[in-house]
Design a protein around this motif. Structure first.
Motif, PDB file in Angstrom:
ATOM      1  N   VAL A 130      37.651  59.000  32.545  1.00 39.24           N
ATOM      2  CA  VAL A 130      38.127  58.244  33.706  1.00 39.24           C
ATOM      3  C   VAL A 130      37.048  58.225  34.793  1.00 39.24           C
ATOM      4  O   VAL A 130      36.343  59.206  34.981  1.00 39.24           O
ATOM      5  CB  VAL A 130      39.432  58.873  34.254  1.00 39.24           C
ATOM      6  CG1 VAL A 130      39.871  58.174  35.529  1.00 39.24           C
ATOM      7  CG2 VAL A 130      40.526  58.776  33.191  1.00 39.24           C
ATOM      8  N   ARG A 158      34.714  51.718  38.037  1.00 37.74           N
ATOM      9  CA  ARG A 158      33.857  50.633  37.548  1.00 37.74           C
ATOM     10  C   ARG A 158      33.416  49.830  38.762  1.00 37.74           C
ATOM     11  O   ARG A 158      34.247  49.415  39.576  1.00 37.74           O
ATOM     12  CB  ARG A 158      34.643  49.759  36.569  1.00 37.74           C
ATOM     13  CG  ARG A 158      33.815  48.725  35.840  1.00 37.74           C
ATOM     14  CD  ARG A 158      32.931  49.383  34.779  1.00 37.74           C
ATOM     15  NE  ARG A 158      32.239  48.367  33.986  1.00 37.74           N
ATOM     16  CZ  ARG A 158      32.732  47.854  32.858  1.00 37.74           C
ATOM     17  NH1 ARG A 158      33.887  48.268  32.399  1.00 37.74           N
ATOM     18  NH2 ARG A 158      32.042  46.939  32.200  1.00 37.74           N
ATOM     19  N   ASN A 166      31.110  46.609  40.075  1.00 38.89           N
ATOM     20  CA  ASN A 166      30.280  45.435  39.852  1.00 38.89           C
ATOM     21  C   ASN A 166      29.775  44.981  41.206  1.00 38.89           C
ATOM     22  O   ASN A 166      30.563  44.689  42.103  1.00 38.89           O
ATOM     23  CB  ASN A 166      31.093  44.329  39.176  1.00 38.89           C
ATOM     24  CG  ASN A 166      30.226  43.173  38.744  1.00 38.89           C
ATOM     25  OD1 ASN A 166      29.949  42.280  39.526  1.00 38.89           O
ATOM     26  ND2 ASN A 166      29.779  43.205  37.504  1.00 38.89           N
ATOM     27  N   ASP A 171      24.092  44.750  37.248  1.00 39.61           N
ATOM     28  CA  ASP A 171      25.151  44.588  38.255  1.00 39.61           C
ATOM     29  C   ASP A 171      26.407  45.393  37.919  1.00 39.61           C
ATOM     30  O   ASP A 171      27.460  45.141  38.485  1.00 39.61           O
ATOM     31  CB  ASP A 171      25.522  43.100  38.391  1.00 39.61           C
ATOM     32  CG  ASP A 171      26.131  42.537  37.115  1.00 39.61           C
ATOM     33  OD1 ASP A 171      26.038  43.204  36.059  1.00 39.61           O
ATOM     34  OD2 ASP A 171      26.711  41.440  37.166  1.00 39.61           O
ATOM     35  N   HIS A 175      31.209  42.748  48.934  1.00 39.61           N
ATOM     36  CA  HIS A 175      31.992  41.998  47.943  1.00 39.61           C
ATOM     37  C   HIS A 175      32.043  42.723  46.598  1.00 39.61           C
ATOM     38  O   HIS A 175      32.519  42.154  45.601  1.00 39.61           O
ATOM     39  CB  HIS A 175      31.399  40.609  47.754  1.00 39.61           C
ATOM     40  CG  HIS A 175      31.599  39.717  48.942  1.00 39.61           C
ATOM     41  ND1 HIS A 175      32.789  39.090  49.194  1.00 39.61           N
ATOM     42  CD2 HIS A 175      30.764  39.372  49.950  1.00 39.61           C
ATOM     43  CE1 HIS A 175      32.688  38.372  50.301  1.00 39.61           C
ATOM     44  NE2 HIS A 175      31.466  38.524  50.791  1.00 39.61           N
ATOM     45  N   ILE A 181      33.048  44.816  43.466  1.00 35.79           N
ATOM     46  CA  ILE A 181      34.323  45.153  42.816  1.00 35.79           C
ATOM     47  C   ILE A 181      34.258  46.635  42.475  1.00 35.79           C
ATOM     48  O   ILE A 181      33.362  47.071  41.754  1.00 35.79           O
ATOM     49  CB  ILE A 181      34.523  44.333  41.523  1.00 35.79           C
ATOM     50  CG1 ILE A 181      34.476  42.836  41.820  1.00 35.79           C
ATOM     51  CG2 ILE A 181      35.830  44.730  40.841  1.00 35.79           C
ATOM     52  CD1 ILE A 181      34.356  41.977  40.562  1.00 35.79           C
ATOM     53  N   ASP A 234      36.812  49.350  40.961  1.00 38.73           N
ATOM     54  CA  ASP A 234      38.148  49.537  40.385  1.00 38.73           C
ATOM     55  C   ASP A 234      38.208  50.831  39.588  1.00 38.73           C
ATOM     56  O   ASP A 234      37.204  51.286  39.037  1.00 38.73           O
ATOM     57  CB  ASP A 234      38.485  48.370  39.451  1.00 38.73           C
ATOM     58  CG  ASP A 234      39.166  47.226  40.196  1.00 38.73           C
ATOM     59  OD1 ASP A 234      39.024  47.165  41.429  1.00 38.73           O
ATOM     60  OD2 ASP A 234      39.819  46.415  39.525  1.00 38.73           O
ATOM     61  N   HIS A 235      39.403  51.357  39.510  1.00 34.77           N
ATOM     62  CA  HIS A 235      39.653  52.495  38.614  1.00 34.77           C
ATOM     63  C   HIS A 235      39.292  52.071  37.186  1.00 34.77           C
ATOM     64  O   HIS A 235      39.610  50.962  36.750  1.00 34.77           O
ATOM     65  CB  HIS A 235      41.133  52.879  38.696  1.00 34.77           C
ATOM     66  CG  HIS A 235      41.546  53.931  37.725  1.00 34.77           C
ATOM     67  ND1 HIS A 235      41.296  55.262  37.924  1.00 34.77           N
ATOM     68  CD2 HIS A 235      42.204  53.842  36.539  1.00 34.77           C
ATOM     69  CE1 HIS A 235      41.784  55.955  36.902  1.00 34.77           C
ATOM     70  NE2 HIS A 235      42.344  55.118  36.048  1.00 34.77           N
ATOM     71  N   GLU A 236      38.619  52.939  36.457  1.00 37.19           N
ATOM     72  CA  GLU A 236      38.210  52.597  35.099  1.00 37.19           C
ATOM     73  C   GLU A 236      38.679  53.671  34.130  1.00 37.19           C
ATOM     74  O   GLU A 236      38.357  54.856  34.290  1.00 37.19           O
ATOM     75  CB  GLU A 236      36.690  52.473  35.005  1.00 37.19           C
ATOM     76  CG  GLU A 236      36.156  52.154  33.624  1.00 37.19           C
ATOM     77  CD  GLU A 236      36.668  50.825  33.089  1.00 37.19           C
ATOM     78  OE1 GLU A 236      37.682  50.860  32.342  1.00 37.19           O
ATOM     79  OE2 GLU A 236      36.099  49.764  33.437  1.00 37.19           O
ATOM     80  N   ALA A 237      39.476  53.257  33.150  1.00 42.29           N
ATOM     81  CA  ALA A 237      39.926  54.192  32.119  1.00 42.29           C
ATOM     82  C   ALA A 237      39.715  53.585  30.739  1.00 42.29           C
ATOM     83  O   ALA A 237      40.351  53.981  29.774  1.00 42.29           O
ATOM     84  CB  ALA A 237      41.402  54.526  32.322  1.00 42.29           C
ATOM     85  N   GLY A 238      38.802  52.646  30.670  1.00 45.26           N
ATOM     86  CA  GLY A 238      38.618  51.906  29.417  1.00 45.26           C
ATOM     87  C   GLY A 238      37.561  52.463  28.494  1.00 45.26           C
ATOM     88  O   GLY A 238      37.243  51.835  27.491  1.00 45.26           O
TER      89      GLY A 238
END
Lengths: 125, 731
Positions: A8, A11, A13, A36, A52, A54, A56-60
């Motif tokens: 976890v 992420r 960008n 990027d 600007h 991005i 985000d929470h990343e669990a992928g």
């Protein structure tokens, strides 16, 4: 290779220049996927100049830490690419699947998209 | 007396330590049945045999070993395919080095030492050590085989030090048994192999006893085995009786790998880089033993105007066989020099220089991966029948697709739609970017609202569809088809760069799970979980569902009220379980693709790729409502304007028929003949007839009211077939 588990993080960008100049949280691991694109593993405040961006929470991703010799041996038999210098990400197809490796001293973090984690484990079984 | 043997045909052949298979055979008095000049250096094709089931193996390059199973190749035709046997999979090992040196003779060793002294990491590969290089690819990547593995060496530089090979004779009788290059004669003599009385042509052997023939080679004589060689001197022809002929006709660079590395950092060391000295032009006999090309055939093709070396190669196949031109190239170049008046450069060399087995060719080859959602194991444990659909494994059904269908139509059901393409786009230019990307206005989408969109290419054809959902002034969530999102991401990144747009694009497909809660009781289910601020139809909202941070979209693909819950992929099992538990009082069950495909078809929703073709414009798809040329420029607009001015020729339309659904792809006929075909067909449990989408040819500008499929009557029908007012989806 030991079993893969969800890793976890965040992420991000953002503009490449902003990522180049970012102040990362102390102790965090920065997986630079693309100019990027960053997968940041570790908590703490993040200083980024791109408003600007991005973030985000990343669990992928799923991953596992292995020793550097094991990583090198595994890549020798499954990939046409090798480990990057410490702190840098090497990535490409390994055993037919897209894999990322972050070297850190004598250890290497192997990362794969969680949607392919089962497949990678089966191919390496 | 030998204590160790291998089998050759029906014979057991003994051998000495250090013998190759060929040396052991010759020692035993067995000559390769194909005849031809034996080189003992791996250059020619005159000792090919099948070893342990692998054909086209050079016997001179295989160390004799106890228990080998060796079969001669037939003296004409090709070896039989081996019987299928179970072999260990060939693996490929990838090594990395600064320099690869190919050939470790004197020049190769010197090159290796030179680079190692400079601190560079060097890997040496030599066929004599069992590591035979098969090809050099851009990279450079040097691919070698060692009998057990394929070795790929990725390097900065390649040094080719493969030396030269002995020139083979071209004269009548070169197919006889008993011909050897001079180096082969000496090597066999030193190995103690008796060849009988030897006559030498050209450079004589240094150790083997022989008689030196005078004059130029004319022909070899004998039935199967050579008995004499004929030369010509000023005094005429002279016959030399013998049991073997030693041929010292000069040398030619063994440069196929060097030529293969053209344009790459590949250099020569030693004689492989020496200027070539071509043999005299051939006048009769076989020039290319691999393909059986004679001087007469060269005369024929050159006489028809094929005077360039590459054309001669293609028209005769000289140089395309097992030795890849090492034998014939000097002769063909010499021949063309005389016929055309200029010496042609050697022809292009491409991998591979050596034949690989199928197993070696596919070493480490893996099929592409297929994605599994994080609910995959739950689906399987729940009796889900899983299959691949696009790049994903998805549940087809859970045992009773009809019950799943009715759960959606009359109650509530959930589906794993994690496969849906999902992207986030932000940036100062994001509004202008999306306006150019999509054929419908984006500016009118309010924060918290969604709009269905098509994606058009420059030809105005639909290549994907999905939703545009505005989060704030500069942030959007976009959705795409499961199969189309990867291409769509590339498409968007390419155009953002081409337009110089300041945007951020992040593909979240593999990071976010999604569960669709659908059916007339879907709202009841979610409200029972404490969710009282659900978004309205075509709205979206971020909220927690069962403790899971989620982004809830109120959309509908099934035709019923639906809530698509996007969430971090690792939370899917928890959310799935919570929805099943909360939905138990409402009779919730999961549904799979089988039910979904019926539900969506009843609503007339297209599936891009299944219902569309490469030239499917929105007008042909009857989706003109989703394209607004008046809004200003967007991708495909010019093509839309042009094609709109052309009379419509065919259209995707709704169709119905009584009875069971025909196969998708079934041909449709009108009164005049072929009309089109069915793209989607399902029996509708609600409507109690088959509903279809299909491509239909217009007759006098109109879609015929009736058609035939499988000799059954088909009626045109408007779409949606089910709830055309959309009241259930909006409920």
């Amino acid at each position: 290779m030991p079993g893969l588990e969800t890793v976890v993080g965040r992420r991000i960008n953002a503009l490449p220049a902003a990522l180049d100049a970012a102040n990362w949280p102390a102790g965090a691991r920065v997986v630079r996927i693309a100019p990027d694109d960053v997968f940041l593993i570790g908590d703490g405040p993040l200083e980024l100049s791109d408003r600007h961006a991005i973030v985000d929470h990343e669990a992928g991703f799923s991953g596992v830490w292995i020793t550097r010799p094991d990583a090198a041996d595994w890549l020798e038999r499954n990939a046409v690419w090798g480990l990057a210098p410490d702190g840098e990400v090497a990535q490409g197809m390994a055993a037919g699947l897209p894999v990322k490796m972050l070297a850190d001293g004598q250890e290497v973090l192997v990362l794969v998209a969680s949607v392919l984690a089962d497949d990678l484990e089966e191919r390496l079984a | 007396m030998f204590v160790t043997t291998f089998r050759y045909g029906s014979e057991q052949v003994g051998f000495r330590s250090g013998d190759s298979v060929l040396v052991a055979l010759l020692r035993a008095g067995i000559r390769p049945p194909t005849g031809g000049t034996v080189c003992l250096a791996g250059d020619c094709v005159h000792c090919l045999c099948t070893v342990d089931g692998v054909a086209y193996v050079r016997a001179c390059q295989v160390p004799a070993a106890e228990g080998l199973e060796v079969e001669p190749h037939p003296d004409d035709g090709r070896p039989l395919l081996p019987q299928p046997v179970s072999r260990p999979e060939t693996v490929m090992r990838n090594l990395h080095a600064d320099v690869v040196v190919i050939g470790l003779g004197e020049a190769g060793r010197a090159a290796r030492d030179h680079h190692e002294a400079a601190g560079r990491m060097v890997i040496g590969l030599d066929a004599r050590d069992g590591r035979e290089v098969a090809g050099i690819y851009p990279g450079p990547l040097v691919v070698a085989r060692d009998g057990r593995e394929i070795i790929g060496v990725h390097c900065e530089e390649v040094v080719v030090a493969t030396g030269s090979s002995e020139i083979q004779p071209v004269a009548p009788g070169t197919g006889l048994i008993g011909l050897y290059t001079v180096d082969a004669v000496d090597a066999l003599h030193q190995a103690g192999v008796e060849l009988g009385p030897i006559v030498a042509i050209g450079r004589p052997p240094t150790t083997a006893p022989h008689r030196l023939a005078e004059g130029e080679l004319v022909r070899f004589e004998g039935e199967d085995t050579v008995t004499a060689v004929v030369t010509r001197t000023d005094g005429g022809e002279q016959k030399w009786e013998c049991a073997a002929v030693s041929l010292g006709l000069g040398r030619y660079p063994r440069d196929i790998l060097l030529r293969m590395g053209s344009g790459m950092p590949v250099t020569a060391a030693g004689s492989v880089g020496d200027p070539t000295e071509l043999p005299p032009p051939p006048v009769a006999g076989v020039v290319c033993p691999c393909s059986g090309v004679s001087v007469e055939q060269l005369d024929s093709v050159v006489g028809r105007g094929f005077e360039e070396l590459e054309l001669v190669k293609r028209s005769t196949l000289a140089g395309t066989g097992t030795c890849q031109g090492q034998t014939c190239l000097p002769h063909v170049r010499s021949y063309l020099t005389e016929r055309v008046g200029a010496t042609p450069a050697p022809f292009t060399a491409r991998p591979l220089a050596r034949q690989l087995t199928i197993s070696e060719t596919i070493a480490n080859y893996r099929l592409p991966g297929f994605f599994k959602t994080s609910l995959d194991s739950i689906h399987r444990q729940s009796g889900g029948v899983m299959d691949r659909f696009g790049p994903w494994y998805r549940p087809w059904h859970y045992g009773d697709p009809l019950a799943e269908y009715w759960a959606v139509r009359s109650g509530v059901s959930i589906m794993d739609v994690s496969t849906l393409g999902k992207m986030i786009v932000t940036g100062p230019d994001v509004n202008e970017f999306l306006e150019r990307l999509y054929p419908t206005p984006v500016a009118t989408i309010e924060p918290g609202r969604c709009k269905y969109v098509l994606m058009l290419n420059e030809k105005g054809a639909v290549f994907d569809d999905g939703m545009v959902c505005r989060e704030d002034d500069h942030r959007f969530t976009l959705t795409f088809t499961s199969s189309g999102v990867s291409f769509a991401e590339m498409w968007m990144r390419d155009w953002a760069e081409a337009w110089g747009m300041d945007v951020r694009i992040l593909n979240r497909t593999a990071s976010l799970g999604a569960i669709n809660v659908t059916g007339p009781r879907s709202q009841d289910l979610l409200e029972s979980m404490g969710l009282d601020l659900l978004p309205p139809f075509l709205g979206h909202r971020r909220m927690e569902v069962a403790g899971v941070p989620a982004h809830v979209f109120r959309l509908s693909f099934t035709g019923e009220a639906s809530y698509e819950i996007h969430h971090p992929i690792d939370r899917s099992p928890r959310l799935w379980q919570a929805l099943l538990e909360a939905g138990d009082p409402f009779g919730v069950i999961p549904h799979g693709l089988e039910a979904l495909l019926t539900l969506r078809l009843e609503k007339g929703h297209i599936i891009v790729g299944q219902d569309t073709e490469a030239d499917s414009t929105a007008r042909r798809l009857d989706h003109e409502w989703a394209v607004k040329p008046e809004k200003g420029d967007f991708l495909g607009r010019q093509a839309v304007l042009r094609t709109d001015a052309i009379e419509l020729d065919r259209q995707l339309v709704g169709l119905t028929m009584e009875g069971p659904a025909p196969d998708e792809g079934t041909v449709l006929h009108d009164d005049e003949g072929l009309s089109g075909y069915v793209t989607s067909a399902r029996y509708s449990p609600t409507l109690e007839r088959t509903v279809m989408l299909g491509w239909v040819r217009l007759v006098d500008g109109e879609v015929p009211d009736t058609l035939r499929a499988d000799d059954r009557l088909v009626h045109r029908a408007g779409t949606p077939f089910y709830d055309p007012e959309g009241s259930r989806a909006r409920a």
